[in-house]
Design a protein around this motif. Sequence first.
Motif, mmCIF file in Angstrom:
data_model
loop_
_atom_site.group_PDB
_atom_site.id
_atom_site.type_symbol
_atom_site.label_atom_id
_atom_site.label_comp_id
_atom_site.label_asym_id
_atom_site.label_seq_id
_atom_site.Cartn_x
_atom_site.Cartn_y
_atom_site.Cartn_z
ATOM 1 N N ASN A 48 0.861 -1.183 0.000
ATOM 2 C CA ASN A 48 0.000 0.000 0.000
ATOM 3 C C ASN A 48 0.896 1.231 0.000
ATOM 4 O O ASN A 48 0.790 2.089 0.867
ATOM 5 C CB ASN A 48 -0.920 -0.020 1.227
ATOM 6 C CG ASN A 48 -1.973 1.066 1.178
ATOM 7 O OD1 ASN A 48 -2.196 1.666 0.140
ATOM 8 N ND2 ASN A 48 -2.594 1.335 2.292
ATOM 9 N N LEU A 49 1.806 1.306 -0.968
ATOM 10 C CA LEU A 49 2.796 2.379 -1.012
ATOM 11 C C LEU A 49 2.496 3.467 -2.035
ATOM 12 O O LEU A 49 2.922 4.604 -1.877
ATOM 13 C CB LEU A 49 4.180 1.795 -1.325
ATOM 14 C CG LEU A 49 4.734 0.782 -0.328
ATOM 15 C CD1 LEU A 49 6.026 0.176 -0.850
ATOM 16 C CD2 LEU A 49 4.946 1.439 1.016
ATOM 17 N N ALA A 94 -0.305 -1.515 -10.004
ATOM 18 C CA ALA A 94 -1.287 -1.015 -9.041
ATOM 19 C C ALA A 94 -1.139 -1.788 -7.736
ATOM 20 O O ALA A 94 -0.890 -3.001 -7.752
ATOM 21 C CB ALA A 94 -2.703 -1.182 -9.587
ATOM 22 N N ASP A 95 -1.277 -1.060 -6.625
ATOM 23 C CA ASP A 95 -1.332 -1.733 -5.333
ATOM 24 C C ASP A 95 -2.567 -1.215 -4.603
ATOM 25 O O ASP A 95 -3.440 -0.592 -5.229
ATOM 26 C CB ASP A 95 -0.028 -1.577 -4.533
ATOM 27 C CG ASP A 95 0.213 -0.195 -3.938
ATOM 28 O OD1 ASP A 95 -0.628 0.709 -4.119
ATOM 29 O OD2 ASP A 95 1.245 -0.021 -3.280
ATOM 30 N N GLU A 96 -2.668 -1.447 -3.316
ATOM 31 C CA GLU A 96 -3.850 -1.030 -2.557
ATOM 32 C C GLU A 96 -4.036 0.480 -2.550
ATOM 33 O O GLU A 96 -5.139 0.964 -2.322
ATOM 34 C CB GLU A 96 -3.768 -1.561 -1.127
ATOM 35 C CG GLU A 96 -3.867 -3.058 -1.020
ATOM 36 C CD GLU A 96 -5.207 -3.611 -1.452
ATOM 37 O OE1 GLU A 96 -6.244 -3.007 -1.127
ATOM 38 O OE2 GLU A 96 -5.207 -4.638 -2.131
ATOM 39 N N GLY A 97 -2.962 1.246 -2.813
ATOM 40 C CA GLY A 97 -3.036 2.693 -2.725
ATOM 41 C C GLY A 97 -3.261 3.422 -4.035
ATOM 42 O O GLY A 97 -3.524 4.609 -4.046
ATOM 43 N N GLY A 98 -3.148 2.745 -5.162
ATOM 44 C CA GLY A 98 -3.326 3.399 -6.446
ATOM 45 C C GLY A 98 -2.504 2.742 -7.536
ATOM 46 O O GLY A 98 -2.118 1.582 -7.407
ATOM 47 N N ALA A 99 -2.230 3.515 -8.582
ATOM 48 C CA ALA A 99 -1.524 2.981 -9.740
ATOM 49 C C ALA A 99 -0.542 4.018 -10.271
ATOM 50 O O ALA A 99 -0.815 5.216 -10.237
ATOM 51 C CB ALA A 99 -2.512 2.588 -10.832
#
Length: 148
Positions: A48-49, A94-99
């Motif tokens: 989530n970075l 993409a991760d939990e925080g965006g792309a």
Amino acid sequence: MKKLSVLSLICLVCLAMGSSCANETATPDPAYPQGQSTPIEPNLVVSNLIAGIIQAPDDHLGEQVEITGYFQGWDLLGEVGESHPVTRSDWVIADEGGALYVTGMLPANLDPASRDDIGTVIRLTATVATRQEQVYLEAKSIEVLTEH
């Protein structure tokens, strides 16, 4: 009995909408509070970075980061919403925080033009960079963690 009926109804609605009821009815795992990382399978967690990098790119400029996330090809889902920052070959993670766009090497055996490869979990080591105020990642190494 009433609670079971309500949960069953929720599951039916979720299934009708094409999603899993497990996400709607499960008790949250305290090891993964909302807004942090999400487990995919044992010992594999999506980071989530990206949200922090997007919100304060100057704080991360030149920093090497390790992101475990989803390969999204050439922004085939329109998550970044901007043009590629460096070359037309830039691709998206993409991760939990965006792309964010990634420039440089591509993950082995993944096709950035194929929707079939979207969602493959990868681990990216990259340096945070900006170009004309657009933040992106310069790939240093990539590991494919799940099959597509």
